[in-house]
Design an enzyme around this catalytic site. Sequence first.
Site, PDB file in Angstrom:
ATOM      1  N   LEU A  17      36.071  44.110  37.215  1.00  0.00           N
ATOM      2  CA  LEU A  17      34.924  44.380  36.345  1.00  0.00           C
ATOM      3  C   LEU A  17      33.866  45.180  37.108  1.00  0.00           C
ATOM      4  CD1 LEU A  17      34.850  40.809  34.826  1.00  0.00           C
ATOM      5  CD2 LEU A  17      35.409  42.911  33.577  1.00  0.00           C
TER       6      LEU A  17
ATOM      7  N   HIS B 195      40.562  32.198  42.400  1.00  0.00           N
ATOM      8  CA  HIS B 195      41.364  33.122  43.207  1.00  0.00           C
ATOM      9  C   HIS B 195      42.381  32.298  44.004  1.00  0.00           C
ATOM     10  CE1 HIS B 195      42.290  36.703  45.563  1.00  0.00           C
ATOM     11  NE2 HIS B 195      42.211  35.955  46.646  1.00  0.00           N
TER      12      HIS B 195
ATOM     13  N   THR C  62      30.500  38.187  41.918  1.00  0.00           N
ATOM     14  CA  THR C  62      29.464  39.166  42.301  1.00  0.00           C
ATOM     15  C   THR C  62      30.119  40.546  42.259  1.00  0.00           C
ATOM     16  OG1 THR C  62      30.096  39.076  44.624  1.00  0.00           O
ATOM     17  CG2 THR C  62      28.455  37.463  43.874  1.00  0.00           C
TER      18      THR C  62
ATOM     19  N   LEU D 271      34.441  42.242  45.048  1.00  0.00           N
ATOM     20  CA  LEU D 271      35.640  41.547  44.579  1.00  0.00           C
ATOM     21  C   LEU D 271      35.939  40.312  45.433  1.00  0.00           C
ATOM     22  CD1 LEU D 271      38.049  41.822  42.531  1.00  0.00           C
ATOM     23  CD2 LEU D 271      39.328  42.864  44.416  1.00  0.00           C
TER      24      LEU D 271
HETATM   25  C1  GRF Z   1      46.934  32.059  39.001  1.00  0.00           C
HETATM   26  O1  GRF Z   1      47.572  32.073  40.256  1.00  0.00           O
HETATM   27  C2  GRF Z   1      45.456  32.309  39.227  1.00  0.00           C
HETATM   28  O2  GRF Z   1      45.011  31.818  40.479  1.00  0.00           O
HETATM   29  C3  GRF Z   1      45.360  33.783  39.221  1.00  0.00           C
HETATM   30  O3  GRF Z   1      46.240  34.175  38.167  1.00  0.00           O
HETATM   31  C4  GRF Z   1      47.373  33.285  38.181  1.00  0.00           C
HETATM   32  C5  GRF Z   1      47.805  32.958  36.779  1.00  0.00           C
HETATM   33  O4  GRF Z   1      46.763  32.233  36.156  1.00  0.00           O
HETATM   34  N1  GRF Z   1      43.995  34.212  39.015  1.00  0.00           N
HETATM   35  P1  GRF Z   1      46.940  31.653  34.646  1.00  0.00           P
HETATM   36  O5  GRF Z   1      48.228  30.873  34.613  1.00  0.00           O
HETATM   37  O6  GRF Z   1      47.010  32.850  33.716  1.00  0.00           O
HETATM   38  O7  GRF Z   1      45.723  30.800  34.455  1.00  0.00           O
END
Ligand code: GRF
Length: 195
Positions: A93, A109, A141, A144
């Site tokens: 974003l 993350h 923020t 990234l």
């Molecule tokens: C996960 O590993 C998450 O940490 C990352 O995207 C992956 C899939 O997330 N941001 P989800 O199953 O779509 O919530």
Amino acid sequence: MKARVAILISGGGSNMLALLRDMQQADHPAMPVLVASNDPQATGLAKAAALGVATAAVSHRGQTRDAFETALLDPILAARPDILLLAGFMRVLTPAFVGRFAGRMLNIHPSLLPKYPGLHTHQRALDAGDAEAGCTIHKVTPVLDDGPILGQARVPVLAGDTADTLAARVLVQEHRLYPAVLRRFATGDQTPIFL
Ligand code: GRF
């Protein structure tokens, strides 16, 4: 009054589902007002709709970043969220978009930040021979994967782990951590949670 929560997804939305299910509890300080995706094919959208949550799909394909974000803002602003959660949301974003939700936009993350911002986090942890891996929830923020940390969960790296087996172990913790952090953050408490 419950805090109004909008969630952005790009795929299956397993974190989104964990958050929605927790918000179904009467004692939860927040309520979902929208699940939106940059991919109209995201299977998480149907899961959210099945739980009675409003959804929106705004494709980023063939759009400039600015045009996509302008279109994405429409349903988000209409939902009047207090909190915006990125949950498996795979678009970067712009600072302008982030600035509109400064201090009230969170992301999950799949690494123990500040280690491994960006992609392929589990393979990088394996390649480095790390004994532990995990996930981090942070305030978003303009930089990234870099904002103040609101929660972390750790898992052991086991002999024979692949990126997939490690990702699956971390995902279980993601589904515990994000709901716990939202419950606390929605009350105005920003004390980090470590699982
Ligand atoms: C996960 O590993 C998450 O940490 C990352 O995207 C992956 C899939 O997330 N941001 P989800 O199953 O779509 O919530």
